[in-house]
Design a protein around this motif. Structure first.
Motif, PDB file in Angstrom:
ATOM      1  N   LEU B  70     -15.473   3.709  -0.730  1.00 44.20           N
ATOM      2  CA  LEU B  70     -16.942   3.737  -0.713  1.00 44.20           C
ATOM      3  C   LEU B  70     -17.504   4.790  -1.669  1.00 44.20           C
ATOM      4  N   SER B  71     -16.949   5.994  -1.625  1.00 40.77           N
ATOM      5  CA  SER B  71     -17.481   7.029  -2.516  1.00 40.77           C
ATOM      6  C   SER B  71     -17.173   6.686  -3.967  1.00 40.77           C
ATOM      7  N   GLY B  72     -16.057   5.977  -4.176  1.00 41.32           N
ATOM      8  CA  GLY B  72     -15.739   5.527  -5.530  1.00 41.32           C
ATOM      9  C   GLY B  72     -16.788   4.563  -6.052  1.00 41.32           C
ATOM     10  N   PHE B  73     -17.186   3.627  -5.202  1.00 42.76           N
ATOM     11  CA  PHE B  73     -18.199   2.654  -5.641  1.00 42.76           C
ATOM     12  C   PHE B  73     -19.586   3.285  -5.726  1.00 42.76           C
ATOM     13  N   LEU B  74     -19.857   4.261  -4.853  1.00 40.77           N
ATOM     14  CA  LEU B  74     -21.182   4.870  -4.836  1.00 40.77           C
ATOM     15  C   LEU B  74     -21.381   5.848  -5.993  1.00 40.77           C
ATOM     16  N   PHE B  75     -20.407   6.726  -6.188  1.00 44.43           N
ATOM     17  CA  PHE B  75     -20.623   7.821  -7.146  1.00 44.43           C
ATOM     18  C   PHE B  75     -19.721   7.729  -8.367  1.00 44.43           C
ATOM     19  N   GLY B  76     -18.710   6.883  -8.334  1.00 44.14           N
ATOM     20  CA  GLY B  76     -17.740   6.917  -9.420  1.00 44.14           C
ATOM     21  C   GLY B  76     -17.452   5.567 -10.031  1.00 44.14           C
ATOM     22  N   ASN B  77     -16.229   5.404 -10.440  1.00 45.81           N
ATOM     23  CA  ASN B  77     -15.823   4.144 -11.049  1.00 45.81           C
ATOM     24  C   ASN B  77     -14.419   3.783 -10.575  1.00 45.81           C
ATOM     25  N   LEU B  78     -13.867   2.709 -11.131  1.00 44.81           N
ATOM     26  CA  LEU B  78     -12.595   2.197 -10.644  1.00 44.81           C
ATOM     27  C   LEU B  78     -11.448   3.187 -10.876  1.00 44.81           C
ATOM     28  N   SER B  79     -11.454   3.849 -12.044  1.00 46.29           N
ATOM     29  CA  SER B  79     -10.347   4.771 -12.322  1.00 46.29           C
ATOM     30  C   SER B  79     -10.387   5.941 -11.355  1.00 46.29           C
ATOM     31  N   MET B  80     -11.608   6.331 -10.964  1.00 47.68           N
ATOM     32  CA  MET B  80     -11.736   7.411  -9.997  1.00 47.68           C
ATOM     33  C   MET B  80     -11.156   6.987  -8.645  1.00 47.68           C
ATOM     34  N   ILE B  81     -11.366   5.709  -8.288  1.00 47.28           N
ATOM     35  CA  ILE B  81     -10.816   5.216  -7.026  1.00 47.28           C
ATOM     36  C   ILE B  81      -9.298   5.281  -7.054  1.00 47.28           C
ATOM     37  N   ILE B  82      -8.704   4.885  -8.187  1.00 45.69           N
ATOM     38  CA  ILE B  82      -7.242   4.879  -8.275  1.00 45.69           C
ATOM     39  C   ILE B  82      -6.695   6.295  -8.135  1.00 45.69           C
ATOM     40  N   TYR B  83      -7.315   7.244  -8.864  1.00 49.50           N
ATOM     41  CA  TYR B  83      -6.876   8.639  -8.768  1.00 49.50           C
ATOM     42  C   TYR B  83      -7.024   9.160  -7.345  1.00 49.50           C
ATOM     43  N   SER B  84      -8.211   8.929  -6.767  1.00 49.54           N
ATOM     44  CA  SER B  84      -8.462   9.462  -5.429  1.00 49.54           C
ATOM     45  C   SER B  84      -7.547   8.821  -4.405  1.00 49.54           C
ATOM     46  N   LEU B  85      -7.315   7.510  -4.572  1.00 53.55           N
ATOM     47  CA  LEU B  85      -6.497   6.782  -3.604  1.00 53.55           C
ATOM     48  C   LEU B  85      -5.072   7.332  -3.581  1.00 53.55           C
ATOM     49  N   ALA B  86      -4.525   7.581  -4.774  1.00 54.17           N
ATOM     50  CA  ALA B  86      -3.164   8.134  -4.850  1.00 54.17           C
ATOM     51  C   ALA B  86      -3.111   9.473  -4.134  1.00 54.17           C
ATOM     52  N   GLY B  87      -4.093  10.336  -4.425  1.00 59.80           N
ATOM     53  CA  GLY B  87      -4.125  11.647  -3.780  1.00 59.80           C
ATOM     54  C   GLY B  87      -4.340  11.521  -2.289  1.00 59.80           C
ATOM     55  N   ALA B  88      -5.260  10.629  -1.907  1.00 63.86           N
ATOM     56  CA  ALA B  88      -5.609  10.494  -0.492  1.00 63.86           C
ATOM     57  C   ALA B  88      -4.422   9.982   0.319  1.00 63.86           C
ATOM     58  N   ILE B  89      -3.725   8.956  -0.178  1.00 67.33           N
ATOM     59  CA  ILE B  89      -2.616   8.379   0.587  1.00 67.33           C
ATOM     60  C   ILE B  89      -1.475   9.380   0.713  1.00 67.33           C
ATOM     61  N   LEU B  90      -1.112  10.003  -0.410  1.00 64.20           N
ATOM     62  CA  LEU B  90      -0.013  10.978  -0.369  1.00 64.20           C
ATOM     63  C   LEU B  90      -0.351  12.141   0.564  1.00 64.20           C
ATOM     64  N   SER B  91      -1.577  12.669   0.413  1.00 56.86           N
ATOM     65  CA  SER B  91      -1.937  13.817   1.236  1.00 56.86           C
ATOM     66  C   SER B  91      -2.020  13.403   2.694  1.00 56.86           C
ATOM     67  N   PHE B  92      -2.480  12.167   2.940  1.00 53.24           N
ATOM     68  CA  PHE B  92      -2.589  11.739   4.332  1.00 53.24           C
ATOM     69  C   PHE B  92      -1.217  11.647   4.989  1.00 53.24           C
ATOM     70  N   VAL B  93      -0.266  11.041   4.280  1.00 52.62           N
ATOM     71  CA  VAL B  93       1.088  10.901   4.831  1.00 52.62           C
ATOM     72  C   VAL B  93       1.667  12.286   5.145  1.00 52.62           C
ATOM     73  N   CYS B  94       1.512  13.211   4.189  1.00 55.16           N
ATOM     74  CA  CYS B  94       2.074  14.548   4.388  1.00 55.16           C
ATOM     75  C   CYS B  94       1.368  15.284   5.526  1.00 55.16           C
ATOM     76  N   MET B  95       0.028  15.135   5.592  1.00 51.13           N
ATOM     77  CA  MET B  95      -0.712  15.814   6.655  1.00 51.13           C
ATOM     78  C   MET B  95      -0.295  15.290   8.023  1.00 51.13           C
ATOM     79  N   THR B  96      -0.119  13.960   8.121  1.00 47.58           N
ATOM     80  CA  THR B  96       0.278  13.372   9.398  1.00 47.58           C
ATOM     81  C   THR B  96       1.643  13.893   9.829  1.00 47.58           C
ATOM     82  N   LEU B  97       2.571  13.959   8.870  1.00 50.63           N
ATOM     83  CA  LEU B  97       3.916  14.447   9.199  1.00 50.63           C
ATOM     84  C   LEU B  97       3.861  15.897   9.670  1.00 50.63           C
ATOM     85  N   VAL B  98       3.099  16.729   8.926  1.00 51.70           N
ATOM     86  CA  VAL B  98       2.996  18.146   9.300  1.00 51.70           C
ATOM     87  C   VAL B  98       2.319  18.287  10.657  1.00 51.70           C
ATOM     88  N   HIS B  99       1.315  17.449  10.909  1.00 50.38           N
ATOM     89  CA  HIS B  99       0.606  17.473  12.189  1.00 50.38           C
ATOM     90  C   HIS B  99       1.531  17.077  13.327  1.00 50.38           C
TER      91      HIS B  99
END
Lengths: 158, 172
Positions: B70-99
């Motif tokens: 949503l924030s990609g479509f609202l404030f950014g573009n497709l390449s921003m979504i790809i970058y953010s998605l990679a960071g978001a998924i990786l960080s989410f997996v790691c955060m869940t494991l640490v949690h």
């Protein structure tokens, strides 16, 4: 809630905070080690390459005493071992690059954000100073012009 | 007394999604620039960390993915979504494991998220740009990710006890 629970909890909490600090320290240590590895792996370069994104630029320097070299979109190479001040002039835009002690530093610019001026001096291969508003990129390169006798000239443009 | 029903989960997810979008926008207004591309506060991650604690990883993942798209479509573009998605998924997996280990407070969880988010984005940048030169940014991105992550974790550790729903005996 029993007292033992509270004690157990506060102990747990302390342990978690200790773990947090260990994690933070590990991250900083990892960053430091990687920085060290990169520093060691990088060699100081011999030349800097000035690139102009678009339009016409007049690149001149105050040491050679010659008229400024006019450059269209393209690049310009200077050796890092000769002290000089390079003036990169474009329409309504000016950047001054200072080369001394094997370092290149953007000393003056009239761009709005001044990120290029605040950038640290560069000397190692691959390091660069970028002035986005003016479309100027300064990169350290290992090899200068292909010609072997580089002492004959102090700037090459194409 | 709050019960952990599906409906209340949905309400919290909606709240956190809206909040994360606003925080993402607010962050773009704050002049927080060190001259290194990719260094940012990552305020939106606050919601994901909080949701991870008060609901669970499924809810947090849903909001995280929706937030990026949503924030990609609202404030950014497709390449921003790809970058953010990679960071978001990786960080989410790691955060869940640490949690899940239960050995870290929200500060540690968020710190992990900050660092791995930057690493994920850098990996995509290496793949997209086809150059390994940007590896020079790794130390700066690790340090900035750790510090901003720890700061956001500290904020969440202050917010979590205030939320009715949070069970203080469980974590923190």
């Amino acid at each position: 809630m029993f007292d033992s629970d509270i004690i157990h909890n506060s102990e747990n909490r302390r342990r978690r905070y200790v773990n947090d600090i260990i994690l933070l320290a590990a991250c900083l240590l990892a960053a430091g080690i990687i920085l060290l590895i990169i520093r060691c792996a990088q060699d100081t370069g011999g030349y800097i390459e000035i690139r102009i994104e678009a339009g016409e630029a007049c690149i001149s320097d105050n040491t050679s005493g010659e008229e400024g070299l006019s450059v269209r979109t393209g690049s310009c190479i200077y050796p890092l071992n000769v002290e000089r001040e390079v003036i990169i002039e474009q329409d309504n835009a000016i950047n001054i690059l200072r080369i001394s002690d094997g370092h290149a530093d953007m000393t003056e610019a009239d761009c709005p954000d001044l990120i290029c001026v605040h950038s640290k001096p560069i000397s190692r291969i691959g390091e660069s100073i970028v002035c986005l508003p003016h479309g100027v990129t300064v990169t350290v390169a290992q090899d200068g012009p292909e010609a072997a006798d580089t002492d004959d000239y102090d700037a090459v443009t194409w | 007394m709050d019960t952990r029903t599906g409906t209340s989960n949905v309400a919290y997810m909606g709240l956190c999604l809206a909040l994360s979008l606003i925080l993402g926008y607010v962050e773009s207004l704050i002049p927080f620039n060190f001259g290194i591309p990719g260094v940012k506060l990552g305020l939106a991650n606050l919601c994901v960390v909080i949701l991870l604690y008060i609901c669970g990883w499924r809810e947090a993942l849903t909001v995280d993915l929706l937030r990026v798209i949503l924030s990609g479509f609202l404030f950014g573009n497709l390449s921003m979504i790809i970058y953010s998605l990679a960071g978001a998924i990786l960080s989410f997996v790691c955060m869940t494991l640490v949690h899940k280990t239960g050995r870290f407070s929200p500060i540690g969880v968020s710190l992990t998220g900050g660092v791995t988010h930057n690493m994920g984005q850098l990996t995509v940048a290496v793949l997209v740009l086809g150059t390994t030169r940007i590896v020079y940014y790794v130390p700066a991105l690790i340090i900035s990710g750790a510090l901003t992550g720890a700061l956001l974790g500290f904020i969440s550790s202050l917010v979590l006890p205030v939320l009715n729903r949070f069970d203080p005996t469980k974590l923190v």
